[in-house]
Scaffold this motif. Structure first.
Motif, PDB file in Angstrom:
ATOM      1  N   GLY A  57       0.796  -1.220   0.000  1.00 30.28           N
ATOM      2  CA  GLY A  57       0.000   0.000   0.000  1.00 30.28           C
ATOM      3  C   GLY A  57       0.830   1.272   0.000  1.00 30.28           C
ATOM      4  O   GLY A  57       0.295   2.364  -0.165  1.00 30.28           O
ATOM      5  N   TRP A  58       2.123   1.166   0.203  1.00 31.24           N
ATOM      6  CA  TRP A  58       2.994   2.333   0.212  1.00 31.24           C
ATOM      7  C   TRP A  58       3.306   2.742  -1.221  1.00 31.24           C
ATOM      8  O   TRP A  58       3.298   1.911  -2.124  1.00 31.24           O
ATOM      9  CB  TRP A  58       4.273   2.039   0.964  1.00 31.24           C
ATOM     10  CG  TRP A  58       4.079   1.838   2.440  1.00 31.24           C
ATOM     11  CD1 TRP A  58       2.920   1.501   3.087  1.00 31.24           C
ATOM     12  CD2 TRP A  58       5.075   1.938   3.452  1.00 31.24           C
ATOM     13  NE1 TRP A  58       3.144   1.390   4.439  1.00 31.24           N
ATOM     14  CE2 TRP A  58       4.452   1.650   4.685  1.00 31.24           C
ATOM     15  CE3 TRP A  58       6.433   2.242   3.436  1.00 31.24           C
ATOM     16  CZ2 TRP A  58       5.144   1.659   5.890  1.00 31.24           C
ATOM     17  CZ3 TRP A  58       7.121   2.238   4.636  1.00 31.24           C
ATOM     18  CH2 TRP A  58       6.474   1.961   5.846  1.00 31.24           C
ATOM     19  N   VAL A  59       3.589   4.035  -1.436  1.00 33.29           N
ATOM     20  CA  VAL A  59       3.872   4.517  -2.788  1.00 33.29           C
ATOM     21  C   VAL A  59       5.312   5.007  -2.898  1.00 33.29           C
ATOM     22  O   VAL A  59       5.891   5.488  -1.918  1.00 33.29           O
ATOM     23  CB  VAL A  59       2.900   5.649  -3.209  1.00 33.29           C
ATOM     24  CG1 VAL A  59       1.480   5.137  -3.280  1.00 33.29           C
ATOM     25  CG2 VAL A  59       2.996   6.829  -2.279  1.00 33.29           C
ATOM     26  N   ARG A  60       5.848   4.877  -4.111  1.00 35.26           N
ATOM     27  CA  ARG A  60       7.218   5.333  -4.358  1.00 35.26           C
ATOM     28  C   ARG A  60       7.292   6.838  -4.189  1.00 35.26           C
ATOM     29  O   ARG A  60       6.386   7.565  -4.554  1.00 35.26           O
ATOM     30  CB  ARG A  60       7.668   4.959  -5.777  1.00 35.26           C
ATOM     31  CG  ARG A  60       7.732   3.470  -6.063  1.00 35.26           C
ATOM     32  CD  ARG A  60       8.848   2.734  -5.357  1.00 35.26           C
ATOM     33  NE  ARG A  60      10.169   3.000  -5.838  1.00 35.26           N
ATOM     34  CZ  ARG A  60      10.832   2.243  -6.696  1.00 35.26           C
ATOM     35  NH1 ARG A  60      10.285   1.158  -7.186  1.00 35.26           N
ATOM     36  NH2 ARG A  60      12.049   2.559  -7.059  1.00 35.26           N
ATOM     37  N   ASP A  61       8.394   7.293  -3.614  1.00 33.37           N
ATOM     38  CA  ASP A  61       8.605   8.714  -3.339  1.00 33.37           C
ATOM     39  C   ASP A  61       9.892   9.147  -4.027  1.00 33.37           C
ATOM     40  O   ASP A  61      10.979   8.771  -3.605  1.00 33.37           O
ATOM     41  CB  ASP A  61       8.693   8.927  -1.826  1.00 33.37           C
ATOM     42  CG  ASP A  61       8.859  10.379  -1.427  1.00 33.37           C
ATOM     43  OD1 ASP A  61       8.882  11.248  -2.314  1.00 33.37           O
ATOM     44  OD2 ASP A  61       8.965  10.642  -0.221  1.00 33.37           O
ATOM     45  N   ALA A  62       9.745   9.921  -5.083  1.00 38.17           N
ATOM     46  CA  ALA A  62      10.917  10.354  -5.839  1.00 38.17           C
ATOM     47  C   ALA A  62      11.573  11.578  -5.225  1.00 38.17           C
ATOM     48  O   ALA A  62      12.644  11.992  -5.641  1.00 38.17           O
ATOM     49  CB  ALA A  62      10.519  10.651  -7.281  1.00 38.17           C
ATOM     50  N   GLY A  63      10.939  12.172  -4.215  1.00 40.75           N
ATOM     51  CA  GLY A  63      11.425  13.433  -3.674  1.00 40.75           C
ATOM     52  C   GLY A  63      12.466  13.320  -2.573  1.00 40.75           C
ATOM     53  O   GLY A  63      12.916  14.332  -2.064  1.00 40.75           O
ATOM     54  N   GLU A  64      12.840  12.114  -2.159  1.00 44.78           N
ATOM     55  CA  GLU A  64      13.797  11.968  -1.063  1.00 44.78           C
ATOM     56  C   GLU A  64      15.217  12.125  -1.594  1.00 44.78           C
ATOM     57  O   GLU A  64      15.735  11.264  -2.300  1.00 44.78           O
ATOM     58  CB  GLU A  64      13.630  10.621  -0.367  1.00 44.78           C
ATOM     59  CG  GLU A  64      14.594  10.438   0.758  1.00 44.78           C
ATOM     60  CD  GLU A  64      13.949  10.033   2.056  1.00 44.78           C
ATOM     61  OE1 GLU A  64      14.670   9.969   3.037  1.00 44.78           O
ATOM     62  OE2 GLU A  64      12.732   9.793   2.080  1.00 44.78           O
ATOM     63  N   GLU A  65      15.837  13.218  -1.223  1.00 45.64           N
ATOM     64  CA  GLU A  65      17.167  13.552  -1.733  1.00 45.64           C
ATOM     65  C   GLU A  65      18.223  12.553  -1.253  1.00 45.64           C
ATOM     66  O   GLU A  65      18.264  12.195  -0.077  1.00 45.64           O
ATOM     67  CB  GLU A  65      17.561  14.958  -1.266  1.00 45.64           C
ATOM     68  CG  GLU A  65      18.793  15.476  -1.969  1.00 45.64           C
ATOM     69  CD  GLU A  65      19.105  16.910  -1.573  1.00 45.64           C
ATOM     70  OE1 GLU A  65      20.279  17.266  -1.591  1.00 45.64           O
ATOM     71  OE2 GLU A  65      18.155  17.655  -1.244  1.00 45.64           O
ATOM     72  N   ALA A  81       4.428   6.895   7.760  1.00 48.34           N
ATOM     73  CA  ALA A  81       5.678   6.142   7.840  1.00 48.34           C
ATOM     74  C   ALA A  81       6.371   6.153   6.487  1.00 48.34           C
ATOM     75  O   ALA A  81       5.729   6.242   5.435  1.00 48.34           O
ATOM     76  CB  ALA A  81       5.391   4.715   8.284  1.00 48.34           C
ATOM     77  N   ARG A  82       7.688   6.082   6.513  1.00 46.43           N
ATOM     78  CA  ARG A  82       8.458   6.097   5.269  1.00 46.43           C
ATOM     79  C   ARG A  82       9.711   5.257   5.412  1.00 46.43           C
ATOM     80  O   ARG A  82      10.179   5.013   6.520  1.00 46.43           O
ATOM     81  CB  ARG A  82       8.802   7.533   4.880  1.00 46.43           C
ATOM     82  CG  ARG A  82       9.509   8.293   5.971  1.00 46.43           C
ATOM     83  CD  ARG A  82       9.431   9.784   5.823  1.00 46.43           C
ATOM     84  NE  ARG A  82       8.058  10.214   5.987  1.00 46.43           N
ATOM     85  CZ  ARG A  82       7.607  11.421   5.693  1.00 46.43           C
ATOM     86  NH1 ARG A  82       8.415  12.331   5.258  1.00 46.43           N
ATOM     87  NH2 ARG A  82       6.341  11.734   5.861  1.00 46.43           N
ATOM     88  N   ALA A  83      10.228   4.830   4.280  1.00 44.64           N
ATOM     89  CA  ALA A  83      11.470   4.059   4.257  1.00 44.64           C
ATOM     90  C   ALA A  83      12.261   4.453   3.020  1.00 44.64           C
ATOM     91  O   ALA A  83      11.683   4.832   1.992  1.00 44.64           O
ATOM     92  CB  ALA A  83      11.175   2.563   4.236  1.00 44.64           C
ATOM     93  N   SER A  84      13.574   4.382   3.132  1.00 45.04           N
ATOM     94  CA  SER A  84      14.427   4.691   1.981  1.00 45.04           C
ATOM     95  C   SER A  84      15.724   3.903   2.093  1.00 45.04           C
ATOM     96  O   SER A  84      16.084   3.417   3.161  1.00 45.04           O
ATOM     97  CB  SER A  84      14.730   6.192   1.912  1.00 45.04           C
ATOM     98  OG  SER A  84      15.432   6.602   3.070  1.00 45.04           O
TER      99      SER A  84
END
Length: 199
Positions: A57-65, A81-84
Motif C-alpha cells: 500500500g505504500w507509494v514510491r517517493d521520488a522526492g527523497e534527496e 511512515a516512510r522508508a528509503s
C-alpha cells in the motif's frame, strides 16, 4: 356456489440465539481475513544492487534527496511512515575493517545531522542484516510538510538507519515514523530489515 377459504396464519419462529452469534462470528472472521490479506501484501523493488520488500500500500517517493529508493505510507497522513535506501562508497565514511563500525555510524550521523533539521542521535546499537554485522542509528528530526499540505506544522519524526557494509559500499536503510507513532517504529524497522537483501 360460493367457497370460503379460511386464511391460514403461519407462526413465524425466531432464529435460535446461537445461529445469530454464529453468523456474527463468521462475518467478523471473514472481515479479519480480508483485512489481513489486504494489509499483509508486500511489494518488491530493486534499490541499487539491493532488494527491498515493503508494504504494497505504500507509494514510491521520488522526492527523497540522496535516496536510491524511497516509499511512503500515504494512508498514514501528512507524516506517514516512510522508508528509503541509500548507497555510499566506504570512502565517504571513516574506514573500517569490512563491517560497519561505530566510527562509521558516527560519520553517518554527522552527514545526517547536516541534512536534517533538529537532528538528535538517540542511540547506536549493533544489528544484523541477512547474517551480516550492521549498526542501527536511532534518531529524531524535524521535517516540513510535503508540498500541498499547507497550514501544517513541521513534524517530529523518529527514525532508525540500519548501516551494513558490502564490498566497497555501505547500504543504509532508513525507516521513519511520526514521533506519536514511535511504539510502531521498532516492529516496522524489523519487518523492513528482514525483507532487505544486500549483496
Amino acid at each position: 356456489m360460493t367457497t370460503t377459504t379460511s386464511a391460514r396464519f403461519r407462526r413465524v419462529s425466531e432464529e435460535p440465539e446461537w445461529a445469530v452469534w454464529l453468523t456474527v462470528l463468521v462475518g467478523l472472521l471473514a472481515g479479519w481475513l480480508v483485512m489481513t490479506a489486504a494489509t499483509g501484501r508486500t511489494a518488491t523493488a530493486e534499490a541499487g544492487t539491493s532488494r527491498v520488500i515493503y508494504p504494497a500500500g505504500w507509494v514510491r517517493d521520488a522526492g527523497e534527496e540522496g535516496a536510491i529508493f524511497a516509499v511512503t505510507d500515504v494512508d498514514g497522513g501528512v507524516y506517514g511512515a516512510r522508508a528509503s535506501v541509500r548507497q555510499l562508497p566506504k570512502s565517504e565514511l571513516a574506514p573500517s575493517a569490512g563491517v560497519a563500525a561505530e566510527e562509521d555510524a558516527a560519520g553517518w550521523a554527522l552527514i545526517r545531522g547536516q541534512e536534517l533539521e533538529g537532528y538528535r542521535v538517540l542511540g547506536i546499537t549493533p544489528a544484523q542484516v541477512g547474517g551480516k554485522a550492521a549498526l542501527s542509528v536511532e534518531y529524531a528530526y524535524l521535517t516540513d510538510p510535503p508540498l500541498g499540505a499547507s497550514g501544517s506544522m513541521p513534524g517530529l519524526m523518529h527514525a532508525i538507519d540500519t548501516i551494513v557494509a558490502s564490498g566497497e559500499e555501505y547500504y543504509i536503510l532508513t525507516v521513519a515514523v511520526e514521533a506519536s507513532e514511535s511504539a510502531r517504529l521498532a516492529e516496522l524497522q524489523q519487518q523492513l530489515v528482514a525483507g532487505w537483501q544486500v549483496p
